[in-house]
Design a protein around this motif. Structure first.
Motif, PDB file in Angstrom:
ATOM      1  N   LEU A 291     -23.040  16.260  17.946  1.00 51.28           N
ATOM      2  CA  LEU A 291     -24.263  17.150  16.778  1.00 51.28           C
ATOM      3  C   LEU A 291     -25.226  17.190  17.677  1.00 51.28           C
ATOM      4  O   LEU A 291     -25.706  17.990  17.548  1.00 51.28           O
ATOM      5  N   SER A 292     -25.633  15.686  18.106  1.00 51.78           N
ATOM      6  CA  SER A 292     -27.080  15.432  18.530  1.00 51.78           C
ATOM      7  C   SER A 292     -27.582  16.212  19.176  1.00 51.78           C
ATOM      8  O   SER A 292     -28.542  16.922  20.018  1.00 51.78           O
ATOM      9  N   TRP A 293     -26.163  16.539  21.141  1.00 52.28           N
ATOM     10  CA  TRP A 293     -26.898  16.284  22.308  1.00 52.28           C
ATOM     11  C   TRP A 293     -26.201  18.502  22.399  1.00 52.28           C
ATOM     12  O   TRP A 293     -26.202  18.549  23.879  1.00 52.28           O
ATOM     13  N   ALA A 294     -25.079  18.915  21.677  1.00 58.02           N
ATOM     14  CA  ALA A 294     -25.198  20.381  21.795  1.00 58.02           C
ATOM     15  C   ALA A 294     -26.221  20.952  22.669  1.00 58.02           C
ATOM     16  O   ALA A 294     -25.848  22.187  23.106  1.00 58.02           O
ATOM     17  N   ALA A 295     -27.998  20.566  21.653  1.00 55.96           N
ATOM     18  CA  ALA A 295     -28.210  22.202  22.146  1.00 55.96           C
ATOM     19  C   ALA A 295     -29.266  21.400  23.611  1.00 55.96           C
ATOM     20  O   ALA A 295     -29.636  22.724  24.738  1.00 55.96           O
TER      21      ALA A 295
END
Ligand code: NDP
Length: 255
Positions: free
Chosen positions: A175-179
């Motif tokens: 979730l944190s690093w999907a972007a």
């Protein structure tokens, strides 16, 4: 594998605990798909021998001594990889161990050693590779769980807690690093024939029979059984797959 979405040519992968067992099986798979592989473990002799095996496949390899429970040691591993290989595209958090005692007999020291080796290490290593992956525009993190990510283990509560935690940690960094275009997934191996489970078979009465009875495939897995899932999760074929936990278990968790 050229032009395949499973092609790893030009990619650099760090495999912790890649000097034997499941880690080596996955490292061989990545190498066959074209990746350069960094074999990272405490025993440098085993690291070098595994690296030579990877080179014999025709891939670039590097052996790095690391203790994955130690922040400074992991930072040095990342630095050495970037210095020698130039990039980090794939991290497999595979190093792990177990202490087999029920909760009432397990010491706090043993609890902490297992948690540090199996769970805190994944945090340390993922955090350490994140800047390089972000800067490069993406990456793949593969965390190794277990059937005890799903089921309890009467004889190994710290191990089961660490492997349950691996799944939630995987979802959290996904979730944190999907972007940042970093995909994080877990592989949950079933019962695989390695040094780790050979001692378990000696220490846990009836384990061999229980595994064979309960596994629909009616066999122990071998280390190369993990290569396919590792290559998939390391490759562009899985670019829209993140936060998952994929059992590779001969059907063990299906019943
Ligand atoms: P092995 O005991 O064969 O391999 C463990 C690896 O981890 C070794 O390469 C070891 O290298 C490395 N390691 C252990 N502690 C550290 C440390 N502090 N720092 C760096 N490396 C370390 O076990 P397996 O191949 O069976 O297990 C690999 C992973 O798969 C583990 O996470 C395990 O929990 C998991 N797993 C295994 C299953 C099985 O049936 N075998 C089933 C489910 C999950 P060195 O000693 O040189 O440091």
């Amino acid at each position: 594998m050229q032009n395949s979405s499973f092609d790893l040519t030009g990619k650099v992968a760090i495999v912790t605990g890649g000097n034997g067992g499941i880690g080596l099986g996955m490292a061989r798979g990545l190498a066959r798909a074209g990746a350069s592989v960094v074999i990272a473990g405490r025993n440098q002799e085993k690291n070098e021998s595994a690296a030579r095996e990877i080179e014999a496949i025709g891939a670039r390899a590097m052996a790095v001594t690391v203790d994955v429970t130690d922040n400074a040691s992991v930072a040095a591993m990342v630095e050495a990889t970037l210095a020698q290989m130039g990039r980090i595209d794939i991290l497999i958090n595979n190093a792990g161990m177990s202490v087999r005692q029920p909760a009432h007999a397990l010491s706090l020291d043993d609890w902490q050693t297992v948690m540090n080796t199996n769970l805190t290490s994944a945090f340390i290593c993922a955090k350490a590779v994140y800047p390089a992956m972000k800067q490069a525009g993406g990456g793949k993190i593969i965390n190794i769980g277990s059937m005890t990510s799903i089921f309890g283990a009467a004889y190994a509560p710290a191990y089961a807690a660490s492997k349950g935690g691996i799944v939630q940690f995987t979802k959290s960094i996904a979730l944190s690093w999907a972007a940042d275009n970093i995909q994080a997934n877990a592989i949950l191996p079933g019962w695989i024939d390695t040094a780790l489970t050979r001692t378990a078979r000696e220490q846990v009465p009836g384990l061999n029979e229980n595994v064979l009875n309960r596994t629909p495939a009616k066999r122990w897995g071998n280390i190369d059984d993990l290569a396919g899932a590792a290559v998939f999760l390391a490759s562009p074929a899985s670019d829209f797959v993140t936060g998952t936990a994929i059992p590779v278990d001969g059907g063990y968790s299906a019943q």
